[in-house]
Design an enzyme around this catalytic site. Structure first.
Site, PDB file in Angstrom:
ATOM      1  N   HIS A  99       0.800  -1.067   0.089  1.00  0.00           N
ATOM      2  CA  HIS A  99       0.037  -0.131  -0.083  1.00  0.00           C
ATOM      3  C   HIS A  99       0.925   1.331  -0.034  1.00  0.00           C
ATOM      4  O   HIS A  99       1.759   1.271   0.725  1.00  0.00           O
ATOM      5  CB  HIS A  99      -0.729  -0.259   1.266  1.00  0.00           C
ATOM      6  CG  HIS A  99      -2.024  -1.021   0.978  1.00  0.00           C
ATOM      7  ND1 HIS A  99      -3.004  -1.079   2.016  1.00  0.00           N
ATOM      8  CD2 HIS A  99      -2.327  -1.850   0.207  1.00  0.00           C
ATOM      9  CE1 HIS A  99      -4.157  -2.069   1.657  1.00  0.00           C
ATOM     10  NE2 HIS A  99      -3.543  -2.549   0.694  1.00  0.00           N
ATOM     11  N   PRO A 150      -3.072   0.384  19.286  1.00  0.00           N
ATOM     12  CA  PRO A 150      -2.807  -0.326  17.869  1.00  0.00           C
ATOM     13  C   PRO A 150      -2.804   0.562  16.750  1.00  0.00           C
ATOM     14  O   PRO A 150      -2.453   0.488  15.775  1.00  0.00           O
ATOM     15  CB  PRO A 150      -4.083  -1.412  17.836  1.00  0.00           C
ATOM     16  CG  PRO A 150      -5.016  -0.869  18.828  1.00  0.00           C
ATOM     17  CD  PRO A 150      -4.362  -0.426  19.860  1.00  0.00           C
ATOM     18  N   TYR A 193       4.417   6.843   9.712  1.00  0.00           N
ATOM     19  CA  TYR A 193       3.602   5.491   9.366  1.00  0.00           C
ATOM     20  C   TYR A 193       4.339   4.565   8.696  1.00  0.00           C
ATOM     21  O   TYR A 193       4.268   3.342   9.130  1.00  0.00           O
ATOM     22  CB  TYR A 193       2.481   6.103   8.797  1.00  0.00           C
ATOM     23  CG  TYR A 193       1.462   5.034   8.668  1.00  0.00           C
ATOM     24  CD1 TYR A 193       0.163   5.117   9.465  1.00  0.00           C
ATOM     25  CD2 TYR A 193       1.581   3.870   7.618  1.00  0.00           C
ATOM     26  CE1 TYR A 193      -0.724   4.100   9.226  1.00  0.00           C
ATOM     27  CE2 TYR A 193       0.330   3.110   7.337  1.00  0.00           C
ATOM     28  CZ  TYR A 193      -0.852   3.144   8.412  1.00  0.00           C
ATOM     29  OH  TYR A 193      -1.832   2.274   8.252  1.00  0.00           O
ATOM     30  N   TYR A 233      -8.871   5.020   7.855  1.00  0.00           N
ATOM     31  CA  TYR A 233      -8.949   5.551   9.267  1.00  0.00           C
ATOM     32  C   TYR A 233     -10.131   6.662   9.390  1.00  0.00           C
ATOM     33  O   TYR A 233      -9.922   7.554   8.925  1.00  0.00           O
ATOM     34  CB  TYR A 233      -7.493   6.238   9.645  1.00  0.00           C
ATOM     35  CG  TYR A 233      -6.606   5.266  10.041  1.00  0.00           C
ATOM     36  CD1 TYR A 233      -5.861   4.827   8.823  1.00  0.00           C
ATOM     37  CD2 TYR A 233      -6.240   4.653  11.105  1.00  0.00           C
ATOM     38  CE1 TYR A 233      -4.736   3.805   8.819  1.00  0.00           C
ATOM     39  CE2 TYR A 233      -5.244   3.733  11.256  1.00  0.00           C
ATOM     40  CZ  TYR A 233      -4.543   3.352  10.281  1.00  0.00           C
ATOM     41  OH  TYR A 233      -3.460   2.527  10.195  1.00  0.00           O
ATOM     42  N   LYS A 274       2.332   0.075  15.207  1.00  0.00           N
ATOM     43  CA  LYS A 274       3.693  -0.084  15.482  1.00  0.00           C
ATOM     44  C   LYS A 274       3.936  -1.270  16.245  1.00  0.00           C
ATOM     45  O   LYS A 274       5.257  -1.560  16.287  1.00  0.00           O
ATOM     46  CB  LYS A 274       3.982   1.173  16.392  1.00  0.00           C
ATOM     47  CG  LYS A 274       3.708   2.470  15.560  1.00  0.00           C
ATOM     48  CD  LYS A 274       4.838   2.496  14.275  1.00  0.00           C
ATOM     49  CE  LYS A 274       4.761   3.477  13.319  1.00  0.00           C
ATOM     50  NZ  LYS A 274       5.134   3.198  12.061  1.00  0.00           N
TER      51      LYS A 274
HETATM   52  P1  FAD Z   1       3.893 -11.724  21.817  1.00  0.00           P
HETATM   53  O1  FAD Z   1       3.446 -11.917  20.391  1.00  0.00           O
HETATM   54  O2  FAD Z   1       2.884 -11.432  22.917  1.00  0.00           O
HETATM   55  O3  FAD Z   1       4.547 -12.999  22.022  1.00  0.00           O
HETATM   56  C1  FAD Z   1       4.939 -13.303  23.216  1.00  0.00           C
HETATM   57  C2  FAD Z   1       4.878 -15.027  23.625  1.00  0.00           C
HETATM   58  O4  FAD Z   1       5.473 -15.324  24.821  1.00  0.00           O
HETATM   59  C3  FAD Z   1       3.688 -15.517  23.353  1.00  0.00           C
HETATM   60  O5  FAD Z   1       3.529 -16.459  22.467  1.00  0.00           O
HETATM   61  C4  FAD Z   1       3.250 -15.930  24.882  1.00  0.00           C
HETATM   62  O6  FAD Z   1       2.454 -17.017  24.846  1.00  0.00           O
HETATM   63  C5  FAD Z   1       4.787 -16.154  25.322  1.00  0.00           C
HETATM   64  N1  FAD Z   1       4.778 -16.368  26.652  1.00  0.00           N
HETATM   65  C6  FAD Z   1       4.136 -15.604  27.615  1.00  0.00           C
HETATM   66  N2  FAD Z   1       4.732 -15.782  28.968  1.00  0.00           N
HETATM   67  C7  FAD Z   1       5.362 -16.854  28.767  1.00  0.00           C
HETATM   68  C8  FAD Z   1       6.020 -17.655  29.756  1.00  0.00           C
HETATM   69  N3  FAD Z   1       5.987 -17.545  31.130  1.00  0.00           N
HETATM   70  N4  FAD Z   1       6.799 -18.894  29.262  1.00  0.00           N
HETATM   71  C9  FAD Z   1       6.980 -19.088  27.895  1.00  0.00           C
HETATM   72  N5  FAD Z   1       6.356 -18.275  27.090  1.00  0.00           N
HETATM   73  C10 FAD Z   1       5.606 -17.368  27.446  1.00  0.00           C
HETATM   74  N6  FAD Z   1      -0.167  -4.509  16.668  1.00  0.00           N
HETATM   75  C11 FAD Z   1      -0.225  -3.926  15.731  1.00  0.00           C
HETATM   76  O7  FAD Z   1       0.702  -3.160  15.025  1.00  0.00           O
HETATM   77  N7  FAD Z   1      -1.491  -3.839  15.001  1.00  0.00           N
HETATM   78  C12 FAD Z   1      -2.528  -4.721  15.644  1.00  0.00           C
HETATM   79  O8  FAD Z   1      -3.774  -4.682  14.900  1.00  0.00           O
HETATM   80  C13 FAD Z   1      -2.301  -5.524  16.699  1.00  0.00           C
HETATM   81  N8  FAD Z   1      -3.377  -6.041  17.368  1.00  0.00           N
HETATM   82  C14 FAD Z   1      -3.312  -6.572  18.366  1.00  0.00           C
HETATM   83  C15 FAD Z   1      -4.207  -7.334  19.057  1.00  0.00           C
HETATM   84  C16 FAD Z   1      -3.929  -7.897  20.457  1.00  0.00           C
HETATM   85  C17 FAD Z   1      -5.261  -8.470  21.066  1.00  0.00           C
HETATM   86  C18 FAD Z   1      -2.550  -7.926  20.827  1.00  0.00           C
HETATM   87  C19 FAD Z   1      -2.699  -8.555  22.446  1.00  0.00           C
HETATM   88  C20 FAD Z   1      -1.773  -7.062  20.429  1.00  0.00           C
HETATM   89  C21 FAD Z   1      -1.909  -6.446  19.064  1.00  0.00           C
HETATM   90  N9  FAD Z   1      -0.976  -5.881  18.322  1.00  0.00           N
HETATM   91  C22 FAD Z   1      -1.138  -5.362  17.257  1.00  0.00           C
HETATM   92  C23 FAD Z   1       0.408  -5.659  18.921  1.00  0.00           C
HETATM   93  C24 FAD Z   1       1.402  -6.950  18.331  1.00  0.00           C
HETATM   94  O9  FAD Z   1       0.711  -8.027  18.022  1.00  0.00           O
HETATM   95  C25 FAD Z   1       2.528  -7.375  19.376  1.00  0.00           C
HETATM   96  O10 FAD Z   1       3.175  -6.051  19.670  1.00  0.00           O
HETATM   97  C26 FAD Z   1       3.563  -8.257  18.947  1.00  0.00           C
HETATM   98  O11 FAD Z   1       2.595  -9.389  19.142  1.00  0.00           O
HETATM   99  C27 FAD Z   1       4.443  -8.323  19.603  1.00  0.00           C
HETATM  100  O12 FAD Z   1       5.068  -9.347  19.605  1.00  0.00           O
HETATM  101  P2  FAD Z   1       6.134 -10.173  20.856  1.00  0.00           P
HETATM  102  O13 FAD Z   1       6.846 -11.190  20.137  1.00  0.00           O
HETATM  103  O14 FAD Z   1       6.858  -9.019  21.487  1.00  0.00           O
HETATM  104  O15 FAD Z   1       5.087 -10.586  21.664  1.00  0.00           O
HETATM  105  C1  DHB Z   2      -3.933  -2.903  11.135  1.00  0.00           C
HETATM  106  C2  DHB Z   2      -3.951  -2.589  12.675  1.00  0.00           C
HETATM  107  C3  DHB Z   2      -3.800  -1.251  12.735  1.00  0.00           C
HETATM  108  O1  DHB Z   2      -3.823  -0.931  14.022  1.00  0.00           O
HETATM  109  C4  DHB Z   2      -3.699  -0.400  11.853  1.00  0.00           C
HETATM  110  O2  DHB Z   2      -3.154   0.917  12.393  1.00  0.00           O
HETATM  111  C5  DHB Z   2      -3.325  -0.662  10.724  1.00  0.00           C
HETATM  112  C6  DHB Z   2      -3.664  -2.037  10.463  1.00  0.00           C
HETATM  113  C7  DHB Z   2      -4.347  -4.221  10.880  1.00  0.00           C
HETATM  114  O3  DHB Z   2      -4.550  -5.052  11.789  1.00  0.00           O
HETATM  115  O4  DHB Z   2      -4.120  -4.646   9.583  1.00  0.00           O
END
Ligand code: FAD
Ligand code: DHB
Length: 402
Positions: free
Chosen positions: A81, A302, A394, A211, A306
């Site tokens: 995009h 969200p 962005y 948005y 980021k």
């Molecule tokens: P995570 O993906 O949370 O991974 C951490 C892992 O550690 C998990 O698999 C968990 O099960 C594991 N874990 C936890 N505790 C333990 C333990 N004690 N022992 C072993 N393993 C453990 N970001 C966006 O940019 N856009 C979005 O639309 C968006 N939507 C989101 C929706 C939700 C519901 C959530 C929660 C987050 C969202 N985010 C979004 C944020 C984005 O998904 C996260 O920033 C990203 O997943 C971060 O990755 P991570 O690997 O740091 O953490």
């Molecule tokens: C998505 C989520 C967001 O928060 C955003 O700003 C743009 C895209 C997504 O899930 O695709």
């Protein structure tokens, strides 16, 4: 080796807690530079691969994944995009990122797909990923041989002596809390609203993301593929998903997204959930030989997408620092890890807060607050300088180096 207490002992270079995008990508990057690791994860592989979360990558994140051999499926199936639509006061305006930033873009590629590719690549390379572990513990963090302990799915307790431990265990993980009390300084904000997110089997009704600031609340139309749409609605902070029938969700999305001459296509909803919104930054991201990365150290609301991009950036910095430390015996990168990440983290924290507060309706908002939001939005679409500020944040402001 089985000790007297029936604990199995092992040795690795980096113990990684969490098989989210941060932990898996770190393990992959380290392996590319000859550093061994183990990843422990308390959920199942199927759960990790199905968890619906982010979907939008900055240009630098896409380029990194391609550079480290994870680009094949992304290049074939993702959607590029070159801008977004900003909608307010009943009008939709386009922001052209390529024009504003000298050619930068973003990519729609779901977190679930990145996680699937990473797990497949790590297992094919013979890496050790332990799913469904319990009672994860990290100790001896100020020594040069920190210890990771966990119980595997079969009930055997393991003790892994490491050279470094990476806390990639998300916001609710155990690593951040394993740092000495009083060390961490936390800066945070809670927002008085949440997001209801849906996944629907229907081709997107738009070519680029919309948005929308609407007097009834924010709405976002995004997508996963040419056949699957993802949409979000601002809902009250304590709202429960049970109150939202599919019909009510579509009616609300239609109200907040439609403009004359444009219609929202609807289809079967396959997933719906409410997520809270919060900004949180814990400093420092390191104690001794424990390094936090991704959501374990910081989360953003969200709006602006980021979270996943920050997780990718953190582990890219961390992998470089750990390679210097463990292969070249140079501790400078490890010592500077937290500061190197926090510049980007705070830029993204400000951008996410700005996008969120500019586009959502605060339940306590007065006329003054509403007029400021509308003035800011009008400025963003009318001033090239303001539009460029949005576009360069962005698409990703700080370059990623690997
Ligand atoms: P995570 O993906 O949370 O991974 C951490 C892992 O550690 C998990 O698999 C968990 O099960 C594991 N874990 C936890 N505790 C333990 C333990 N004690 N022992 C072993 N393993 C453990 N970001 C966006 O940019 N856009 C979005 O639309 C968006 N939507 C989101 C929706 C939700 C519901 C959530 C929660 C987050 C969202 N985010 C979004 C944020 C984005 O998904 C996260 O920033 C990203 O997943 C971060 O990755 P991570 O690997 O740091 O953490
Ligand atoms: C998505 C989520 C967001 O928060 C955003 O700003 C743009 C895209 C997504 O899930 O695709």
């Amino acid at each position: 080796m089985v000790g007297l207490d029936m604990t199995t002992s092992a040795r690795t270079q980096v113990g990684i807690v969490g098989a989210g995008p941060a932990g898996l990508l770190l393990s992959h990057l380290l392996a590319l530079r000859g550093i061994d690791s183990i990843v422990v994860e308390n959920r199942s592989r199927a759960y990790c691969e199905a968890r619906q979360r982010a979907g939008l990558l900055e240009a630098g994140s896409t380029e990194l994944l391609r550079q480290v051999g994870l680009g094949a499926r992304m290049d074939a199936e993702s959607l590029e995009h070159g801008g977004i639509y900003l909608q307010f006061a009943g009008e939709r305006h386009h922001l052209d990122f390529r024009d504003l930033t000298g050619g930068r873009w973003v990519t729609i590629w779901a977190q679930t797909e990145i996680v699937k590719d990473l797990i497949r690549a790590r297992l094919a390379a013979g890496a050790q990923i332990e799913f469904e572990v319990s009672d994860t513990e990290v100790t001896d963090l100020s020594s040069e041989t920190p210890v990771l302990r966990y119980t595997d799915a079969a009930g055997t307790r393991h003790e892994v002596t490491c050279d470094a431990i990476a806390g990639c265990d998300g916001f609710h993980g155990i690593c951040r809390e394993s740092m000495p009390p009083g060390l961490l300084r936390v800066a945070e904000r809670e927002y008085p609203y949440a997001w209801l997110g849906i996944l629907a089997i229907v081709p997107p009704s738009t070519d680029e993301l919309i948005y929308s600031r609407h007097d009834d609340g924010f709405a976002l139309h995004t997508m996963r593929t040419t056949q699957v749409s993802r949409l979000y609605l601002q809902v009250p902070a304590d709202d429960e998903i049970e109150g939202w029938s599919d019909d009510r969700i579509w009616a609300e999305l239609r109200r907040r997204l439609e403009v004359p001459g444009w219609e929202l296509k609807t289809g079967p909803i396959t997933e719906k959930a409410v997520s809270p919104m919060r900004s949180y930054v814990a400093t420092p991201m390191q104690y001794g030989r424990l390094f936090l990365a991704g959501d374990a150290a910081h989360i953003v609301p969200p709006t602006g997408a980021k979270g996943l991009n920050l997780a990718i950036a953190d582990v890219t910095v961390l992998a470089t620092a750990l390679v210097s430390l463990l292969r070249d015996h140079d501790p400078s990168g490890a010592a500077g890890y937290s500061d190197a990440c926090l510049r980007r983290v705070w830029r993204a924290t400000h951008f996410s807060w700005w996008m969120t507060t500019m586009l959502h309706i605060d339940p306590h908002q007065d006329r003054f607050g509403a007029e400021l939001q509308l003035s800011q939005l009008r400025y963003v679409i009318a001033s090239r300088a303001a539009a460029t500020t949005l576009a360069e944040n962005y698409t990703g402001y700080y370059p990623l180096r690997w």
